[in-house]
Design an enzyme around this catalytic site. Structure first.
Site, PDB file in Angstrom:
ATOM      1  N   ASP A  10      28.589 -40.050 -54.511  1.00  0.00           N
ATOM      2  CA  ASP A  10      29.360 -41.131 -53.916  1.00  0.00           C
ATOM      3  C   ASP A  10      29.261 -42.315 -54.878  1.00  0.00           C
ATOM      4  O   ASP A  10      28.383 -42.352 -55.753  1.00  0.00           O
ATOM      5  CB  ASP A  10      28.760 -41.476 -52.551  1.00  0.00           C
ATOM      6  CG  ASP A  10      29.354 -42.723 -51.945  1.00  0.00           C
ATOM      7  OD1 ASP A  10      30.589 -42.811 -51.856  1.00  0.00           O
ATOM      8  OD2 ASP A  10      28.578 -43.622 -51.574  1.00  0.00           O
ATOM      9  N   ASP A  12      30.239 -46.242 -53.979  1.00  0.00           N
ATOM     10  CA  ASP A  12      29.849 -47.514 -53.367  1.00  0.00           C
ATOM     11  C   ASP A  12      28.621 -47.343 -52.480  1.00  0.00           C
ATOM     12  O   ASP A  12      28.618 -46.546 -51.544  1.00  0.00           O
ATOM     13  CB  ASP A  12      31.020 -48.070 -52.551  1.00  0.00           C
ATOM     14  CG  ASP A  12      32.261 -48.259 -53.402  1.00  0.00           C
ATOM     15  OD1 ASP A  12      32.213 -49.069 -54.339  1.00  0.00           O
ATOM     16  OD2 ASP A  12      33.272 -47.571 -53.146  1.00  0.00           O
ATOM     17  N   ASP A 159      25.158 -42.193 -49.543  1.00  0.00           N
ATOM     18  CA  ASP A 159      24.352 -43.101 -48.723  1.00  0.00           C
ATOM     19  C   ASP A 159      24.817 -43.166 -47.277  1.00  0.00           C
ATOM     20  O   ASP A 159      24.341 -44.008 -46.519  1.00  0.00           O
ATOM     21  CB  ASP A 159      24.367 -44.512 -49.326  1.00  0.00           C
ATOM     22  CG  ASP A 159      25.732 -45.182 -49.202  1.00  0.00           C
ATOM     23  OD1 ASP A 159      26.754 -44.491 -49.407  1.00  0.00           O
ATOM     24  OD2 ASP A 159      25.779 -46.382 -48.897  1.00  0.00           O
TER      25      ASP A 159
END
Length: 214
Positions: A10, A12, A159
């Site tokens: 991922d 961001d 996240d």
């Protein structure tokens, strides 16, 4: 088919500290279109594809909102984005490396260039470049096609639970980097990206290439 593990990151909140910058751009874009939303109303949507966020916030003007948000982010907020210090681990991991993000593809590529991570990434897929974005498994199927790698040979590092759901739906390993948002659906939890160098090889169906040096 290559018999090696591939890391899919991922962007961001995982490789770059950018969530607050994206949030600020969304809120400013909404205000410019005459809509006032609070931070708490928008924050739970982070991690979804940009077009899905826009539809959730302002369905009748979703395209306009998403375009304005991206424009504001690139022109005003991109200089505030920084790579996390442990993102340097990208240069130590086996290639190829992919980034799958809910951000628009052209925005993600600009971010990677701006923070100096672009040379370490072989494939970038934005949320607007797949039929269905996270948490659907579609992005990983496209990574599989582009890189010739079975999804079961992928380790997804993110996240949010959107990342974890995408990984598990495609049969990939789901590794959560525990930064600001807790993951409830991870198979493995790490607290720094450097821990990827120490994860057991068994998380891959097939073993990865040897770790590259600096």
């Amino acid at each position: 088919m290559v018999s090696a593990g591939v890391y899919v990151f991922d962007l961001d909140g995982t490789l770059v500290d950018s969530v607050e910058a994206h949030m600020a751009a969304w809120l400013e874009a909404l205000r410019a279109l005459g809509v006032n939303k609070s931070w708490d109303e928008v924050r739970p949507l982070m991690g979804l594809p940009a077009h899905d966020i826009a539809r959730a916030l302002l369905p009748e003007r979703a395209g306009e909102l998403a375009a304005l948000k991206n424009k504001l982010f690139l022109e005003k907020y991109l200089p505030l984005v920084r790579a996390y210090g442990d993102a340097e681990v990208l240069r130590l991991l086996p290639r190829p490396i992919a980034v799958v993000t809910s951000s628009s593809g052209h925005v993600a590529r600009r971010v990677l260039v701006a923070v100096g991570l672009a040379p370490h990434v072989d494939l970038v897929l934005g949320g607007d470049e797949v039929p269905r974005g996270k948490p659907a498994p579609d992005p990983l199927y496209l990574v599989s096609q582009r890189l010739g790698v079975d999804t079961r040979d992928m380790v997804v590092v993110g996240d949010s639970d959107y990342d974890m759901e995408m990984a598990q739906a495609a049969g990939a390993a789901a590794v959560c980097i525990a930064r600001k948002t807790p993951c409830r659906k991870a198979q493995h939890v790490i607290h720094t990206l450097h821990e990827l160098l120490e994860l057991p090889v068994k998380i891959f169906k097939n073993p990865p290439y040897e770790t590259r040096g600096p």
